[in-house]
Design an enzyme around this catalytic site. Structure first.
Site, PDB file in Angstrom:
ATOM      1  N   GLU A 262       0.835  -1.206   0.000  1.00 53.05           N
ATOM      2  CA  GLU A 262       0.000   0.000   0.000  1.00 53.05           C
ATOM      3  C   GLU A 262       0.869   1.255   0.000  1.00 53.05           C
ATOM      4  O   GLU A 262       1.672   1.470   0.916  1.00 53.05           O
ATOM      5  CB  GLU A 262      -0.920  -0.014   1.223  1.00 53.05           C
ATOM      6  CG  GLU A 262      -1.907  -1.173   1.190  1.00 53.05           C
ATOM      7  CD  GLU A 262      -2.556  -1.426   2.540  1.00 53.05           C
ATOM      8  OE1 GLU A 262      -2.418  -0.578   3.437  1.00 53.05           O
ATOM      9  OE2 GLU A 262      -3.181  -2.483   2.709  1.00 53.05           O
TER      10      GLU A 262
ATOM     11  N   SER B 120      -5.690  -4.266   0.819  1.00 52.23           N
ATOM     12  CA  SER B 120      -6.121  -5.652   1.007  1.00 52.23           C
ATOM     13  C   SER B 120      -4.902  -6.475   1.389  1.00 52.23           C
ATOM     14  O   SER B 120      -4.205  -7.029   0.530  1.00 52.23           O
ATOM     15  CB  SER B 120      -6.755  -6.198  -0.280  1.00 52.23           C
ATOM     16  OG  SER B 120      -7.062  -7.570  -0.143  1.00 52.23           O
ATOM     17  N   GLU B 121      -4.644  -6.530   2.685  1.00 50.36           N
ATOM     18  CA  GLU B 121      -3.437  -7.228   3.137  1.00 50.36           C
ATOM     19  C   GLU B 121      -3.459  -8.716   2.786  1.00 50.36           C
ATOM     20  O   GLU B 121      -2.412  -9.289   2.448  1.00 50.36           O
ATOM     21  CB  GLU B 121      -3.256  -7.046   4.649  1.00 50.36           C
ATOM     22  CG  GLU B 121      -2.827  -5.648   5.066  1.00 50.36           C
ATOM     23  CD  GLU B 121      -3.957  -4.634   5.052  1.00 50.36           C
ATOM     24  OE1 GLU B 121      -3.668  -3.413   5.112  1.00 50.36           O
ATOM     25  OE2 GLU B 121      -5.131  -5.061   4.978  1.00 50.36           O
TER      26      GLU B 121
ATOM     27  N   ALA C  21       2.274  -3.053  11.238  1.00 53.46           N
ATOM     28  CA  ALA C  21       2.100  -4.426  11.713  1.00 53.46           C
ATOM     29  C   ALA C  21       0.692  -4.649  12.247  1.00 53.46           C
ATOM     30  O   ALA C  21       0.186  -5.782  12.239  1.00 53.46           O
ATOM     31  CB  ALA C  21       3.130  -4.741  12.794  1.00 53.46           C
ATOM     32  N   ASP C  22       0.049  -3.597  12.725  1.00 53.12           N
ATOM     33  CA  ASP C  22      -1.325  -3.695  13.225  1.00 53.12           C
ATOM     34  C   ASP C  22      -2.304  -4.116  12.130  1.00 53.12           C
ATOM     35  O   ASP C  22      -3.419  -4.568  12.435  1.00 53.12           O
ATOM     36  CB  ASP C  22      -1.775  -2.342  13.777  1.00 53.12           C
ATOM     37  CG  ASP C  22      -0.756  -1.736  14.711  1.00 53.12           C
ATOM     38  OD1 ASP C  22      -1.012  -1.655  15.911  1.00 53.12           O
ATOM     39  OD2 ASP C  22       0.327  -1.332  14.238  1.00 53.12           O
ATOM     40  N   TYR C  23      -1.906  -3.978  10.870  1.00 50.69           N
ATOM     41  CA  TYR C  23      -2.794  -4.317   9.752  1.00 50.69           C
ATOM     42  C   TYR C  23      -2.455  -5.674   9.132  1.00 50.69           C
ATOM     43  O   TYR C  23      -3.007  -6.043   8.091  1.00 50.69           O
ATOM     44  CB  TYR C  23      -2.696  -3.256   8.651  1.00 50.69           C
ATOM     45  CG  TYR C  23      -2.974  -1.844   9.088  1.00 50.69           C
ATOM     46  CD1 TYR C  23      -3.748  -1.574  10.218  1.00 50.69           C
ATOM     47  CD2 TYR C  23      -2.464  -0.770   8.371  1.00 50.69           C
ATOM     48  CE1 TYR C  23      -3.990  -0.276  10.620  1.00 50.69           C
ATOM     49  CE2 TYR C  23      -2.707   0.538   8.770  1.00 50.69           C
ATOM     50  CZ  TYR C  23      -3.473   0.778   9.887  1.00 50.69           C
ATOM     51  OH  TYR C  23      -3.710   2.070  10.278  1.00 50.69           O
ATOM     52  N   ILE C  24      -1.559  -6.414   9.752  1.00 51.62           N
ATOM     53  CA  ILE C  24      -1.111  -7.667   9.155  1.00 51.62           C
ATOM     54  C   ILE C  24      -2.104  -8.812   9.384  1.00 51.62           C
ATOM     55  O   ILE C  24      -2.049  -9.830   8.697  1.00 51.62           O
ATOM     56  CB  ILE C  24       0.284  -8.048   9.703  1.00 51.62           C
ATOM     57  CG1 ILE C  24       1.014  -8.968   8.724  1.00 51.62           C
ATOM     58  CG2 ILE C  24       0.184  -8.687  11.098  1.00 51.62           C
ATOM     59  CD1 ILE C  24       2.492  -9.152   9.045  1.00 51.62           C
TER      60      ILE C  24
ATOM     61  N   PRO D  85      -5.328  -9.391   8.620  1.00 54.27           N
ATOM     62  CA  PRO D  85      -6.078  -9.958   7.491  1.00 54.27           C
ATOM     63  C   PRO D  85      -5.236 -10.887   6.618  1.00 54.27           C
ATOM     64  O   PRO D  85      -5.786 -11.755   5.931  1.00 54.27           O
ATOM     65  CB  PRO D  85      -6.509  -8.704   6.707  1.00 54.27           C
ATOM     66  CG  PRO D  85      -6.557  -7.628   7.720  1.00 54.27           C
ATOM     67  CD  PRO D  85      -5.411  -7.916   8.653  1.00 54.27           C
TER      68      PRO D  85
ATOM     69  N   HIS E  14      -1.853   1.461  15.939  1.00 54.41           N
ATOM     70  CA  HIS E  14      -0.599   1.758  15.243  1.00 54.41           C
ATOM     71  C   HIS E  14       0.607   1.520  16.148  1.00 54.41           C
ATOM     72  O   HIS E  14       1.670   2.114  15.938  1.00 54.41           O
ATOM     73  CB  HIS E  14      -0.575   3.212  14.749  1.00 54.41           C
ATOM     74  CG  HIS E  14      -1.579   3.513  13.686  1.00 54.41           C
ATOM     75  ND1 HIS E  14      -2.900   3.764  13.968  1.00 54.41           N
ATOM     76  CD2 HIS E  14      -1.467   3.576  12.342  1.00 54.41           C
ATOM     77  CE1 HIS E  14      -3.562   4.001  12.845  1.00 54.41           C
ATOM     78  NE2 HIS E  14      -2.709   3.886  11.839  1.00 54.41           N
TER      79      HIS E  14
END
Length: 334
Positions: A26, A56-57, A81-84, A86, A126
Site C-alpha cells: 500500500e 487488502s493485506e 504491523a497492526d494491519y497484518i 487480514p 498503530h
C-alpha cells in the site's frame, strides 16, 4: 544513514542485482511508502517492479505467494504491523507451509516487511508488537533489526534466503536510537556508530545475535527499540550487564544466550509486546531449561501490559527505564 535510508538502500541493492526482486504494498510505489522506505524505487525500476497494491493485506500476501512459487522474489510491505492480521491466514496456511507441503519442491523466497511497535503516540491501532504470533508458526523466520547497519544487512540476507521472512521494523527508531526517556530531545542516527552503512551489497547473517555490551553481573536479552532502552537503563543503573541484541527471533542464537547466562548467572528479558505468551516467555523457558544450574536468581521479564496499547498512558505501558530499574533491583537482590 538512518534506518529508513538503510532499508531503502537495501531495496535498491537487491533490485539492481536481481531483476526478479519485486516490491509492492500500500502506497509503496508513487508515494514511496508512508515512512518513505521505498522512495524512488518506482522511478528507477518502473511500475512493473515497484507498484501500489489495493488496501487488502490478504490480497497482498496471496499475490506474493503466487509470485514466489513462480520464481520471483517478492519483497512486500504491510503498512503497519497492526494491519497484518487480514493476511495471517495466507501467511500461516500458505507462506509458511509451501516448502513442507511440496516436499521442498517449491520454496517461498519472500519477505514481508512491516513497521511495528510503540513509542510514537500511535494508539491501539498503530503500536502493536505481534512478533510472537509469527515465531509460533513453523516455516517462518522472524527478523527485527535495531540499527541502520543491521537493517540493511539483515534485509538483504532475508531477501536472498529461500524461506519466507517476517521483517519487523521498530518505527520508534527509524530516525534515531531511543533511550526510553520520551521527555528528552531525540538523538539522530548520525551520532551513532551503527549509522555507518556501506552503500553496496553486504549481509548480516540470520540467526546470529550481537553482544552490544559486555558484562559479568547480568544478561539482558532484547531486540528492536528495547536494545537501546536496555543499554541506557544499564548505564544509568551502573550495572555491569551484558546486553544481547537478538536481531533474529527465528532462528534464535541460543548458543550466544547460553554462553552469556552461564557466565553471569542472571537474566533479564525486555520487550514491548504484552506479557502473556510474548516471546519473552519462550526466552525465559529456554534460559531456565538450558541454564538452570547456573542461575542465581529467577529470570525476570519487563514487557508491555496485557491490554490494548493505550494512547493516554503510553509511557506507563512502554517498558521504559523506570520499569527496567525495578526489575533490575529484583533480579540483582535475589
Amino acid at each position: 544513514m538512518n534506518m529508513i535510508q538503510a532499508i531503502n538502500s537495501a531495496h535498491k541493492v537487491l533490485m539492481r542485482e536481481d531483476e526478479d526482486t519485486v516490491v509492492f504494498g500500500e502506497d509503496v510505489g508513487y508515494f514511496g511508502g508512508v515512512f518513505r522506505a521505498t522512495e524512488g524505487l518506482q522511478k528507477e525500476f518502473g511500475k512493473e517492479r515497484c507498484f501500489d497494491a489495493p488496501i487488502s493485506e490478504n490480497g497482498i500476501a496471496a499475490v506474493a505467494v503466487g509470485m514466489a512459487a513462480y520464481g520471483l522474489k517478492p519483497l512486500i510491505e504491510i503498512q503497519f504491523a497492526d494491519y497484518i492480521y487480514p493476511a495471517y491466514d495466507q501467511i500461516v496456511s500458505e507462506v509458511a507451509k509451501m516448502r513442507y507441503r511440496t516436499a521442498a519442491e517449491w520454496t517461498m523466497p519472500m519477505v514481508i516487511r512491516s513497521p511495528y511497535g510503540g513509542g510514537i503516540y500511535g494508539g491501539q491501532t498503530h503500536s502493536q508488537s505481534p512478533e510472537s504470533l509469527f515465531t509460533h508458526i513453523a516455516g517462518l523466520k522472524v527478523v527485527i533489526p535495531s540499527t541502520p547497519y543491521d537493517a540493511k544487512g539483515l534485509l538483504i540476507a532475508a531477501t536472498e534466503d529461500p524461506d519466507p521472512v517476517i521483517f519487523f521494523e521498530p518505527k520508534r527508531i527509524y530516525n534515531g536510537p531511543f533511550d526510553g526517556h520520551h521527555d528528552r530531545p531525540v538523538s539522530p542516527w548520525s551520532k551513532h556508530p551503527a549509522a555507518e552503512v556501506p552503500e553496496g551489497h553486504f549481509t548480516v547473517p540470520l540467526g546470529k545475535a550481537n553482544v552490544v555490551r559486555e558484562g559479568e553481573a547480568l544478561t539482558v536479552l532484547a531486540y528492536g527499540t528495547m536494545v537501546h532502552v536496555a543499554l541506557a537503563a544499564m548505564e544509568e543503573a551502573d550495572i555491569d550487564a551484558e546486553v544481547i541484541d537478538l536481531r533474529t527471533l527465528v532462528p534464535l542464537d541460543i548458543e550466544a544466550i547460553e554462553e552469556s547466562v552461564k557466565k553471569t548467572g542472571r537474566c533479564l528479558i525486555v520487550h514491548e509486546a504484552p506479557r502473556t505468551s510474548g516471546f519473552g516467555a519462550e526466552l525465559s523457558a529456554l534460559v531456565t531449561e538450558r541454564c538452570f544450574y547456573h542461575l542465581e536468581a529467577p529470570v525476570e521479564r519487563v514487557t508491555g501490559w496485557d491490554t490494548p496499547y493505550p494512547h493516554s498512558y503510553e509511557w506507563t505501558y512502554f517498558p521504559g527505564p523506570a520499569r527496567i530499574k525495578t526489575a533490575l533491583e529484583k533480579v540483582m537482590a535475589d
